[in-house]
Design an enzyme around this catalytic site. Sequence first.
Site, PDB file in Angstrom:
ATOM      1  N   ARG A 136      14.954   1.695  -3.023  1.00 19.47           N
ATOM      2  CA  ARG A 136      15.032   0.795  -1.876  1.00 19.47           C
ATOM      3  C   ARG A 136      15.745  -0.489  -2.272  1.00 19.47           C
ATOM      4  O   ARG A 136      15.772  -0.855  -3.428  1.00 19.47           O
ATOM      5  CB  ARG A 136      13.626   0.443  -1.415  1.00 19.47           C
ATOM      6  CG  ARG A 136      12.781   1.638  -1.143  1.00 19.47           C
ATOM      7  CD  ARG A 136      11.466   1.248  -0.532  1.00 19.47           C
ATOM      8  NE  ARG A 136      10.491   0.816  -1.503  1.00 19.47           N
ATOM      9  CZ  ARG A 136       9.200   0.620  -1.198  1.00 19.47           C
ATOM     10  NH1 ARG A 136       8.778   0.804   0.026  1.00 19.47           N
ATOM     11  NH2 ARG A 136       8.350   0.226  -2.124  1.00 19.47           N
ATOM     12  N   ASN A 174      12.424  -5.096   5.127  1.00 21.45           N
ATOM     13  CA  ASN A 174      11.065  -4.797   4.671  1.00 21.45           C
ATOM     14  C   ASN A 174      10.876  -5.514   3.348  1.00 21.45           C
ATOM     15  O   ASN A 174      11.645  -5.302   2.418  1.00 21.45           O
ATOM     16  CB  ASN A 174      10.860  -3.286   4.468  1.00 21.45           C
ATOM     17  CG  ASN A 174       9.401  -2.952   4.225  1.00 21.45           C
ATOM     18  OD1 ASN A 174       8.576  -3.198   5.096  1.00 21.45           O
ATOM     19  ND2 ASN A 174       9.083  -2.427   3.064  1.00 21.45           N
ATOM     20  N   GLU A 175       9.901  -6.384   3.302  1.00 19.02           N
ATOM     21  CA  GLU A 175       9.603  -7.095   2.054  1.00 19.02           C
ATOM     22  C   GLU A 175      10.888  -7.559   1.369  1.00 19.02           C
ATOM     23  O   GLU A 175      11.165  -7.189   0.214  1.00 19.02           O
ATOM     24  CB  GLU A 175       8.767  -6.216   1.134  1.00 19.02           C
ATOM     25  CG  GLU A 175       7.407  -5.891   1.709  1.00 19.02           C
ATOM     26  CD  GLU A 175       6.461  -5.244   0.698  1.00 19.02           C
ATOM     27  OE1 GLU A 175       6.938  -4.642  -0.273  1.00 19.02           O
ATOM     28  OE2 GLU A 175       5.229  -5.358   0.894  1.00 19.02           O
ATOM     29  N   GLU A 334       0.838  -4.780   6.500  1.00 21.49           N
ATOM     30  CA  GLU A 334       0.425  -3.672   5.632  1.00 21.49           C
ATOM     31  C   GLU A 334      -0.789  -4.079   4.827  1.00 21.49           C
ATOM     32  O   GLU A 334      -0.840  -5.190   4.307  1.00 21.49           O
ATOM     33  CB  GLU A 334       1.508  -3.332   4.592  1.00 21.49           C
ATOM     34  CG  GLU A 334       2.781  -2.755   5.116  1.00 21.49           C
ATOM     35  CD  GLU A 334       3.764  -2.502   3.963  1.00 21.49           C
ATOM     36  OE1 GLU A 334       3.326  -2.336   2.813  1.00 21.49           O
ATOM     37  OE2 GLU A 334       4.972  -2.497   4.238  1.00 21.49           O
ATOM     38  N   TRP A 342       0.716   2.532  -7.176  1.00 19.57           N
ATOM     39  CA  TRP A 342       1.724   1.883  -8.033  1.00 19.57           C
ATOM     40  C   TRP A 342       1.133   1.091  -9.194  1.00 19.57           C
ATOM     41  O   TRP A 342       1.846   0.385  -9.893  1.00 19.57           O
ATOM     42  CB  TRP A 342       2.654   0.999  -7.190  1.00 19.57           C
ATOM     43  CG  TRP A 342       2.033   0.251  -6.043  1.00 19.57           C
ATOM     44  CD1 TRP A 342       2.084   0.615  -4.724  1.00 19.57           C
ATOM     45  CD2 TRP A 342       1.298  -0.992  -6.089  1.00 19.57           C
ATOM     46  NE1 TRP A 342       1.415  -0.310  -3.946  1.00 19.57           N
ATOM     47  CE2 TRP A 342       0.934  -1.309  -4.760  1.00 19.57           C
ATOM     48  CE3 TRP A 342       0.923  -1.870  -7.112  1.00 19.57           C
ATOM     49  CZ2 TRP A 342       0.209  -2.446  -4.421  1.00 19.57           C
ATOM     50  CZ3 TRP A 342       0.201  -3.011  -6.783  1.00 19.57           C
ATOM     51  CH2 TRP A 342      -0.145  -3.285  -5.445  1.00 19.57           C
ATOM     52  N   GLU A 382       5.306   7.879  -3.095  1.00 21.03           N
ATOM     53  CA  GLU A 382       4.067   7.297  -2.592  1.00 21.03           C
ATOM     54  C   GLU A 382       3.082   8.332  -2.061  1.00 21.03           C
ATOM     55  O   GLU A 382       2.182   8.005  -1.284  1.00 21.03           O
ATOM     56  CB  GLU A 382       4.405   6.259  -1.511  1.00 21.03           C
ATOM     57  CG  GLU A 382       5.223   5.128  -2.116  1.00 21.03           C
ATOM     58  CD  GLU A 382       5.553   4.008  -1.161  1.00 21.03           C
ATOM     59  OE1 GLU A 382       5.843   4.308   0.019  1.00 21.03           O
ATOM     60  OE2 GLU A 382       5.547   2.846  -1.591  1.00 21.03           O
ATOM     61  N   ALA A 383       3.244   9.579  -2.512  1.00 21.10           N
ATOM     62  CA  ALA A 383       2.378  10.645  -2.001  1.00 21.10           C
ATOM     63  C   ALA A 383       0.910  10.359  -2.297  1.00 21.10           C
ATOM     64  O   ALA A 383       0.037  10.711  -1.504  1.00 21.10           O
ATOM     65  CB  ALA A 383       2.786  11.990  -2.584  1.00 21.10           C
ATOM     66  N   PHE A 384       0.618   9.710  -3.399  1.00 22.64           N
ATOM     67  CA  PHE A 384      -0.796   9.470  -3.737  1.00 22.64           C
ATOM     68  C   PHE A 384      -1.295   8.099  -3.293  1.00 22.64           C
ATOM     69  O   PHE A 384      -2.339   7.639  -3.734  1.00 22.64           O
ATOM     70  CB  PHE A 384      -1.030   9.715  -5.231  1.00 22.64           C
ATOM     71  CG  PHE A 384      -0.987  11.176  -5.563  1.00 22.64           C
ATOM     72  CD1 PHE A 384      -2.031  12.019  -5.175  1.00 22.64           C
ATOM     73  CD2 PHE A 384       0.105  11.731  -6.199  1.00 22.64           C
ATOM     74  CE1 PHE A 384      -1.989  13.383  -5.431  1.00 22.64           C
ATOM     75  CE2 PHE A 384       0.165  13.097  -6.466  1.00 22.64           C
ATOM     76  CZ  PHE A 384      -0.889  13.930  -6.078  1.00 22.64           C
ATOM     77  N   HIS A 385      -0.546   7.456  -2.434  1.00 20.24           N
ATOM     78  CA  HIS A 385      -0.994   6.191  -1.831  1.00 20.24           C
ATOM     79  C   HIS A 385      -1.890   6.540  -0.650  1.00 20.24           C
ATOM     80  O   HIS A 385      -1.572   7.433   0.135  1.00 20.24           O
ATOM     81  CB  HIS A 385       0.237   5.420  -1.346  1.00 20.24           C
ATOM     82  CG  HIS A 385      -0.002   3.991  -0.999  1.00 20.24           C
ATOM     83  ND1 HIS A 385      -0.796   3.589   0.055  1.00 20.24           N
ATOM     84  CD2 HIS A 385       0.469   2.850  -1.565  1.00 20.24           C
ATOM     85  CE1 HIS A 385      -0.791   2.269   0.119  1.00 20.24           C
ATOM     86  NE2 HIS A 385      -0.039   1.797  -0.852  1.00 20.24           N
TER      87      HIS A 385
HETATM   88  C1  GLA Z   1       5.031  -2.145   0.140  1.00 19.01           C
HETATM   89  C2  GLA Z   1       6.074  -1.486   1.026  1.00 19.01           C
HETATM   90  C3  GLA Z   1       5.639  -0.189   1.601  1.00 19.01           C
HETATM   91  C4  GLA Z   1       4.906   0.622   0.578  1.00 19.01           C
HETATM   92  C5  GLA Z   1       3.735  -0.170   0.088  1.00 19.01           C
HETATM   93  C6  GLA Z   1       2.880   0.594  -0.884  1.00 19.01           C
HETATM   94  O1  GLA Z   1       4.229  -3.019   0.790  1.00 19.01           O
HETATM   95  O2  GLA Z   1       6.503  -2.329   2.056  1.00 19.01           O
HETATM   96  O3  GLA Z   1       6.782   0.497   2.042  1.00 19.01           O
HETATM   97  O4  GLA Z   1       5.765   0.914  -0.463  1.00 19.01           O
HETATM   98  O5  GLA Z   1       4.219  -1.296  -0.583  1.00 19.01           O
HETATM   99  O6  GLA Z   1       1.756  -0.139  -1.272  1.00 19.01           O
END
Ligand code: GLA
Length: 740
Positions: A136, A174-175, A334, A342, A382-385
């Site tokens: 990203r 995003n962020e 979020e 992570w 991020e499958a295990f998030h």
């Molecule tokens: C960030 C991102 C999300 C995701 C989360 C995971 O906040 O914006 O896309 O990756 O982290 O915790």
Amino acid sequence: MKPWPHCQSPREETVRARRDFAWPKLLTADGRGIAFGGDYNPDQWPEDVWDDDIRLMTQAGVNTVALAIFSWDRLQPTEDHWDFGWLDRIIDKLGKAGIAVDLASATATAPLWLYENHPEVLPRDKYGHPVNAGSRQSWSPTSPVFKEYALTLCRKLAERYGANPYVTAWHMGNEYGWNNRDDYSDNALEAFRAWCRRKYGTIDALNQAWGTTFWGQEMTGFDEAFIPRFMGADSMVNPGQKLDFERFGNDMLLDFYKTERDAIAEICPDRPFTTNFMISTDQCCMDYAAWAEEVDFVSNDHYFHEGESHLDELACSDALVDSLALGKPWYVMEHSTSAVQWKPLNTRKCKGETVRDSLAHVAMGADAINFFQWRASAFGAEAFHSAMVPHAGEDTKLFRQVCELGATLRALADAGVQGSGLAASDTAILFSAESEWATRSETLPSMKLSHWHDVRDWYRAFLNAGARADIVPLAYDWSSYKTIVLPTVLILSDADTRRLAGFVQAGGRVVVDYATGLLDERFHTWLGGYPGAGDGLLRSMLGVRGEEFNILGAGAEGEPNEIRLTGTGDSSTMDGAVTRLWQNDVTVAGPHVQVLATYAGEEADEWELDGTAALTRNAYGAGEAYFLGCDLGVSDLTRFVSGWLAVQPQSSRQPQVNSQSQSSRQPQVVGATPDVLHTVRQSDDAIFDFYLTRGRSDVELRGIAGEPIVLFRAERGSDGGAYTVHRNGVLVVKRPNPSL
Ligand code: GLA
Ligand code: GLA
């Protein structure tokens, strides 16, 4: 868009010119409600899953989703081919089910063809290597080519969805800066030179600011101003140049955001814009005091800390978010229902925390509770998030909790919480992004400094003392607070020092700690003795003068690793407090200075600190200024806060019980105690008290006025006014606003 209801908060007057806030509408009859949902990535799933998503969203009470954040490649699969069909279909399905869409600008991640055709948009690392595509934010915010492609996408989205009734807000990027905060590309170099020219005007001014006579680095023109690329092993970067590079990176990403926002706003001016900040006490990516002026509503991503500080850390982060929102409601864009993926070890949330954390955000001023993400991914990084719908599906504890949360948020909305503002405290802890960046320099006496962590420790000390502080950006106007705390605000400009002195002169109370006011905004040390900010004004305000720093913690064999404090005179408040990081060898220099604690003992003697003032109070003008000359842990800070600042809980273990003399018809509302986080949100006609347990034990609350709105892991006793709130429990009570 609804205007904000009035709420009394000193923060309303805090800021310079900024955009008017506007809140996204929901698709309810009156557009109102607490927003509830999450990031939705339908493009990861076959379309036959979408109907199931909508069914479950409806079941859980989801009323909003953030859509298409990482979908650029699906929207523009090749440079000349656009495909909006899938997005049309899902927006339509969502909207018809009453779920509003916070539509992304989709520029957080670019399609691979763009990198293949234009590798020059990739950022470079400090060694000058291009960052590889495949993740990203692999783009340089100063790349004109990238900007052109990004703006084309923004305009296409605005043209297609600007009038769509189901799209009620824009989620830009995003962020910003998470992966491309520091870009060392040639584009960045050129932009940095232009930035320096705008800021400093002449090369002489830049030479002075960066102190380039040091190591003979004087520049003769702006084309010699470099970004701090790698200069060889063990080469230290000029800290003034590095600080400017941090500011520059912040400004470039903010400019990029504004350009994207304005491209959409030209076509679609009537929907509110936001971008998700990343405020938590371990991060300081951006100077969000500047960003908050450019969004229509403040939104934040927050991920929890495990362990004892879980709730405190959340509240501390939120306190800063709430200040950025000027005490008006804001958006959790979020957080997680449970573990992330992570960290090296990804702990689940403990019993009750999934719902409690969301309610804690509401208690701290949020009117929108969203998660990353709706449905747990089946593949990818991020499958295990954790997610709202876990891999095991709807028949799960987690999904049932999500449904319970949806119903609870609905109850809060029905009771009128939405639009109410978080009541301000009378204490502000000041936060400065620049000081946090500065504490990360490798050129300071200690690399264990952290402004943010010290802010958090002070915040927790106030909670331990039964009080709640606000966290306010240094740049804001904090003059209406009674007490101001400056924890490791390393950088203080002349102007800020004067503001501070004026505040105390006028009767305010200030606490300055061991590493505050050592540097000016150029990263030059203030001279004449520490802390010298404002050409010595800070020293005179405090009535102390330091010559050297005593740095501990190196772990050298046989050397002490801590020094003890002892109270002076009659006071034993600070007896036995321990400092482990940094002490100032100050002498007291002023007729009105009281020494409240000194260093004592063999270790102190060894470092020539025995009897040296560790904590002082100076009467200055109509106010008072405390100086804490060393770092202390949270429990010792708590002693200072409850002892010297006389911040006391209304009672300790058991919140206030109505005494016989008080009218039983008008019970006193219980104030904060160390056992609960108590916050107050108020609207024109109602006051909402939130009580959240901080520790492991049940808390009995008595003398609480009003009607219970939420009892999560809490019960009401048989006598009506008493409540038991269990670990990770939440009680919300509504009472009329007496100012009516
Ligand atoms: C960030 C991102 C999300 C995701 C989360 C995971 O906040 O914006 O896309 O990756 O982290 O915790
Ligand atoms: C070396 C260098 C000096 C100075 C000192 C600092 O000896 O020669 O210029 O940097 O280190 O300790």
